[in-house]
Design an enzyme around this catalytic site. Structure first.
Site, PDB file in Angstrom:
ATOM      1  N   THR A  33       1.001  -1.299  -0.018  1.00  0.00           N
ATOM      2  CA  THR A  33      -0.019  -0.081  -0.025  1.00  0.00           C
ATOM      3  C   THR A  33       0.808   1.277  -0.162  1.00  0.00           C
ATOM      4  OG1 THR A  33      -1.862   0.994   1.117  1.00  0.00           O
ATOM      5  CG2 THR A  33      -0.275  -0.027   2.638  1.00  0.00           C
ATOM      6  N   ASN A  34       0.219   2.464  -0.090  1.00  0.00           N
ATOM      7  CA  ASN A  34       0.875   3.643  -0.057  1.00  0.00           C
ATOM      8  C   ASN A  34       0.454   4.529   1.225  1.00  0.00           C
ATOM      9  OD1 ASN A  34       1.979   3.366  -2.504  1.00  0.00           O
ATOM     10  ND2 ASN A  34       0.700   4.671  -3.472  1.00  0.00           N
ATOM     11  N   HIS A  35       1.275   5.378   1.633  1.00  0.00           N
ATOM     12  CA  HIS A  35       1.143   6.476   2.658  1.00  0.00           C
ATOM     13  C   HIS A  35      -0.044   7.285   2.187  1.00  0.00           C
ATOM     14  CE1 HIS A  35       3.355   5.298   6.229  1.00  0.00           C
ATOM     15  NE2 HIS A  35       4.473   5.238   5.734  1.00  0.00           N
ATOM     16  N   ALA A 100      -3.695   8.199  -3.629  1.00  0.00           N
ATOM     17  CA  ALA A 100      -2.214   7.649  -3.699  1.00  0.00           C
ATOM     18  C   ALA A 100      -2.277   6.230  -4.304  1.00  0.00           C
ATOM     19  CB  ALA A 100      -1.556   7.788  -2.174  1.00  0.00           C
TER      20      ALA A 100
END
Ligand code: CTP
Ligand code: CA
Length: 226
Positions: A33-35, A100
């Site tokens: 995942t992304n922040h 994101a």
């Protein structure tokens, strides 16, 4: 009360926004995942609804309350976000891509949890690129295409990268994020990058910035009379 008195700059308009990260499964218990807190996208959805727009929010996995009056669609992966957004895009006047999105996903999802099997070789997996949701919407035929806004959160050379995204994705506006993480400021700062140049919005909290951005978008929308 402040929300109630916001000028109805987007009355009669429809706005679609993506927010949050995406989650790309590796196996049933793990993923990439992304922040992303999702807060900027949710603030934009809220500000647009306050401004009189009919708002659809396609959200990745975040635990944030749905802003009042906003239609929310929850997704996990980039492909699910793409599949949700593309059919909705032609029904909207504006598309704001704040999500994101994970750029890659594992080529294969293992149906069983990968076990450690103590001390044996670590697992490895191939990645494939996810579809670019913003670029796909920006390439819809003109009659189906909403007015598109991209975001660019960069760790360095923000203006150069924002300008490249403007051209590569063929969108009229990219919002660069001079986040506190990169620039040591308390408040977020947004810089608007278009074909003519760039301009910073006055810094503030995310809702203040979202309201300012909504006002900008409303002012830039091509008029129905053209
Ligand atoms: N975006 C998208 N779909 C993707 C990747 C990005 O819709 N698969 C959107 C983001 O929501 C954002 C803009 O494109 O509005 C820019 O995203 P960013 O990650 O900064 O750009 P990339 O093209 O993925 O380039 P890079 O990550 O290499 O900087
Ligand atoms: Ca990316």
């Amino acid at each position: 009360l402040i929300a109630f008195f916001q000028p109805k700059r987007l009355a009669g308009k429809t706005l679609l926004v993506t927010a949050g990260p995406t989650f790309e499964a590796i196996d049933p218990v793990r993923g990439i995942t992304n922040h992303s807190s999702g807060k900027m996208g949710f603030a934009i959805a809220r500000a647009a609804a306050e401004a009189g727009a009919q708002v659809t929010l396609v959200a990745g996995p975040v635990h944030l309350p749905t802003p009042a009056g906003v239609r929310r669609i929850n997704v996990q992966s980039a492909q699910q976000m793409f599949d949700a957004v593309l059919p909705l895009a032609p029904q909207h006047d504006v598309f704001v891509a704040t999500a994101a999105v994970a750029d890659w996903r594992p080529a294969h999802i293992t149906t069983h949890k990968i076990k450690k099997e103590g001390g044996k070789a670590v697992p490895s997996f191939d990645l494939v690129e996810n579809p670019d949701i913003l670029a796909a919407v920006a390439r819809l035929p003109e009659a189906d295409r909403p007015w598109c806004v991209g975001f660019a959160a960069e760790s360095h050379e923000l203006l150069k990268h924002a300008r490249q995204k403007l051209e590569r994705k063929r969108v009229p506006l990219v919002v660069g994020n001079l986040g506190p993480a990169t620039f040591g400021r308390d408040d977020n700062t947004l810089v608007l990058v278009d074909a003519h140049g760039h301009r910073e919005l006055p810094s503030g909290d995310k809702l203040t910035l979202a309201r300012a951005l909504v006002a900008e978008v409303a002012a830039r929308l091509p008029s129905q009379l053209d």
